[in-house]
Each structure stands twice: as structure tokens, then as C-alpha cells.
Design an enzyme around this catalytic site. Sequence first.
Site, PDB file in Angstrom:
ATOM      1  N   ASP A 182       0.806  -1.224   0.000  1.00 21.20           N
ATOM      2  CA  ASP A 182       0.000   0.000   0.000  1.00 21.20           C
ATOM      3  C   ASP A 182       0.839   1.275   0.000  1.00 21.20           C
ATOM      4  OD1 ASP A 182      -2.285  -1.547   0.087  1.00 21.20           O
ATOM      5  OD2 ASP A 182      -2.503  -1.412   2.260  1.00 21.20           O
ATOM      6  N   GLU A 222       4.547  -6.204  14.244  1.00 23.37           N
ATOM      7  CA  GLU A 222       5.324  -4.986  14.492  1.00 23.37           C
ATOM      8  C   GLU A 222       4.572  -4.045  15.416  1.00 23.37           C
ATOM      9  OE1 GLU A 222       7.280  -5.154  10.004  1.00 23.37           O
ATOM     10  OE2 GLU A 222       5.799  -3.624  10.521  1.00 23.37           O
TER      11      GLU A 222
END
Length: 202
Positions: free
Chosen positions: A47, A111
Site C-alpha cells: 500500500d 510490528e
Amino acid sequence: MAASSMHRVVVPYRAGASRILARKTAPEFSKQCAAGVDVFLSHRGADTKSSVAGLLYDRLVQMNVRPFLDNRSMAPGEKLYESIDAGIRQCRVGVAIFSQRYCDSVFCLHELAMMVESNKKLIPVFCDVKPSELVVRGDATVHSPEDLRRYNRAIQEAKHIVGLNFDTKNGNWSELLSRTANIVLKCLEKETRSISEVCMHK
């Protein structure tokens, strides 16, 4: 979040994705990690790698900040999981660049959870997505119950942090990069002052 030559593969839970990530914590650091990391950029490569993430990385470097972005901070042959985890452990600020497919990636969720659990200063950037639209997708065949709790907790935490909202089609790119980079810089300066004050009183 992977370089053009490094393609992420979503590992089903049956293959032990969570355990693989947990095992890969040996002290093998990239050259940048050895030199230090100020800010970790978490993003969905499909993205935002060639747009927000890459441009923000360049802006931070120009400001003498040491950012971590996988395809810019890692050399061929380095282990993806270990280098990313090392970058998160070393960073002082985390920038989570949320996009429509961010929550589809187990790596992005890992993450984010790691940054939240490490109590890193988190700066959310919502690109073409509203905070209310962030939902962890997948069931027990994809994520373990423990990981689902970690990911949902991290997403909820991010939703309740004031962030930057950006429309990639109609937004002002220069303003977004400048605002985000300046916020990162202020966070780093504030932390540096706090550390200095603690050292002075020892």
C-alpha cells in the site's frame, strides 16, 4: 513491508508463524541497527512503500534522523524477522502507517504489537482508512488465541492515540511529510531531554 526483492509470505498459524517470529531473536543486527535506530516505520508495503513510507524515510534522513525501513535499512542476505525485531527494540519512536490492508498482514500486526508492548512512543498515520475501520482479520486457523489478543490490544491502543489522517488522492503530501517528520523530531528531542535530566539527578 518487504523490499522489492523480498516478498512476504503470510505463514498460516498451523505452520507456527508466531513461534517462528518468537524464535528469531538472536542478536544478528543489520549495519543500521548496529549504528542505532531512532524511528521504526511500520507499513504495509503493497500500500505505502513507494509512497508515504519511502518519502517519509527520505525526509527523516534529511533531518539527520535514523529511520528503519526494511528495503532501505537491510542488505541482501540479512534475516528479515531478526532485523525488524532488532529495529523495533532499538527505536525510540514508532510510526505506524495504517492503510486499508495493514491489518491483513501478520507482519504488520506483529510490528504494531511489539511496539505497543515495548511502550514505544507511537505515532499513527491513517492513510485512506479511518481508525474505526482497523480490524484484525483471521480466525484460529491464521492466528493463535494469544496472538489475536496481542493484535487486538495493539489495534485498540493505536485507535485511541491522536494521529494524522491523510487522503492520498486529495491530501497535501508535502504537509503530511513535514508534519509527521516534525512530530517525530519533537518526540525524539523530548525523550533526549528526559534522559539527560535523569542522568543529571543520579
